[in-house]
Design an enzyme around this catalytic site. Structure first.
Site, PDB file in Angstrom:
ATOM      1  N   HIS A  22      11.453   0.466   5.293  1.00  0.00           N
ATOM      2  CA  HIS A  22      11.178   1.233   4.079  1.00  0.00           C
ATOM      3  C   HIS A  22      12.340   2.194   3.844  1.00  0.00           C
ATOM      4  CE1 HIS A  22       7.002  -0.165   3.797  1.00  0.00           C
ATOM      5  NE2 HIS A  22       7.043  -0.143   5.112  1.00  0.00           N
ATOM      6  N   ASN A  82       0.826  -1.205   0.000  1.00  0.00           N
ATOM      7  CA  ASN A  82       0.000   0.000   0.000  1.00  0.00           C
ATOM      8  C   ASN A  82       0.859   1.253   0.000  1.00  0.00           C
ATOM      9  OD1 ASN A  82      -2.885  -0.689   0.097  1.00  0.00           O
ATOM     10  ND2 ASN A  82      -2.362  -1.759   1.982  1.00  0.00           N
TER      11      ASN A  82
END
Length: 272
Positions: free
Chosen positions: A225, A195
């Site tokens: 991330h 997402n």
């Protein structure tokens, strides 16, 4: 759905899974004045003993018209975005998207933005598991030449996805990059895990120009991330490593924390 001025933010949660329950728990822990007035679930007949006090169960978007809410937050998966966003934005109520991969469909994104404008509401993409989204979104106004996002998760976090056919998840002895492509492709093929790929894309240079790499790491214990960007503003290099929610290794605790922050900022005198 009628919305009246009040000091207390009235929230509807779409979904009562790992993220929804974590948001409710965190709001209680920080003694937030916000109230969860309704929770949307697929099966309202199933008993749920942990619902916030005073929250009613709903199951159909049409029921939003009977709920006096200021904010509707989706935390139920990609398929829930379109119907609930249409109902909320159509009634002039702000709608928060957590399953950002749904917005990879350009026609749906255009439709929802149009509804928001027409009804003076906001379609809000929350940062989710990411940090630095504000800087990326600001930098695009001077022009971005490149945005890349690497998503590194424990091998077991990719179970049940296409990754199982792209690498031997259960036999890895080193990190494997099993996918490299656009944010649009990553969000379409890995909607539960990626997402944030669409979040980065919408903040920056779009789904077709943002490059995504997905990595399974057998030694990883956190969801990591790594975002790099460059342009006339300079360079951006952001890394964040999140603990997954115990109930769902595909979701990060930071997703719930960012939702709590968003809710708190709605009525705060000081917003940072």
């Amino acid at each position: 759905m009628t919305v009246s001025p009040r000091n207390c933010e009235r929230v509807v949660l779409i979904g009562w899974g790992a993220i929804g329950t974590a948001v409710a728990r965190l709001l209680a822990e920080v003694q937030s004045e916000a109230r969860i007035v309704a929770v949307a679930v697929r099966d309202p007949a199933r008993p749920r003993s942990t619902l916030p006090d005073g929250a009613r169960l709903i199951s159909r978007p049409a029921e939003l018209s009977d709920v006096d809410a200021d904010l509707v937050i989706e935390a139920a998966g990609r398929d829930s975005v379109a119907p609930w966003a249409r109902a909320a934005l159509g009634a002039g109520v702000d709608f928060v998207v957590s399953s950002t991969s749904a917005l990879a469909e350009a026609a749906l994104l255009d439709e929802l933005c149009g509804l928001a404008r027409t009804n003076r509401a906001q379609l809000i993409v929350q940062p989710g598991a990411l940090g630095g989204v504000d800087a990326l979104a600001a930098a695009r106004h001077m022009g971005l030449a490149r945005v890349e996002h690497r998503i590194v998760k424990p091998a077991h976090a990719w179970a049940g996805t296409e990754a199982e056919s792209l690498c031997a998840l259960n036999a890895l002895d080193a990190p494997v990059a099993f996918f490299t492509g656009t944010a649009a492709e990553a969000a379409a093929r890995f909607p539960q895990n990626a997402n944030v790929a669409l979040t980065t894309a919408l903040a920056g240079i779009g789904p077709e120009r943002t490059r995504i790499t997905l990595i399974a790491d057998p030694a990883a214990t956190l969801n990591r991330h790594e975002i790099t960007a460059s342009g006339d503003f300079g360079t951006l290099d952001v890394q964040i490593a999140n603990r997954p929610l115990p109930e769902n290794p595909k979701s990060s605790a930071m997703t719930a924390l960012n939702l709590v922050r968003l809710i708190g900022n709605r009525k705060a005198g000081l917003v940072v």
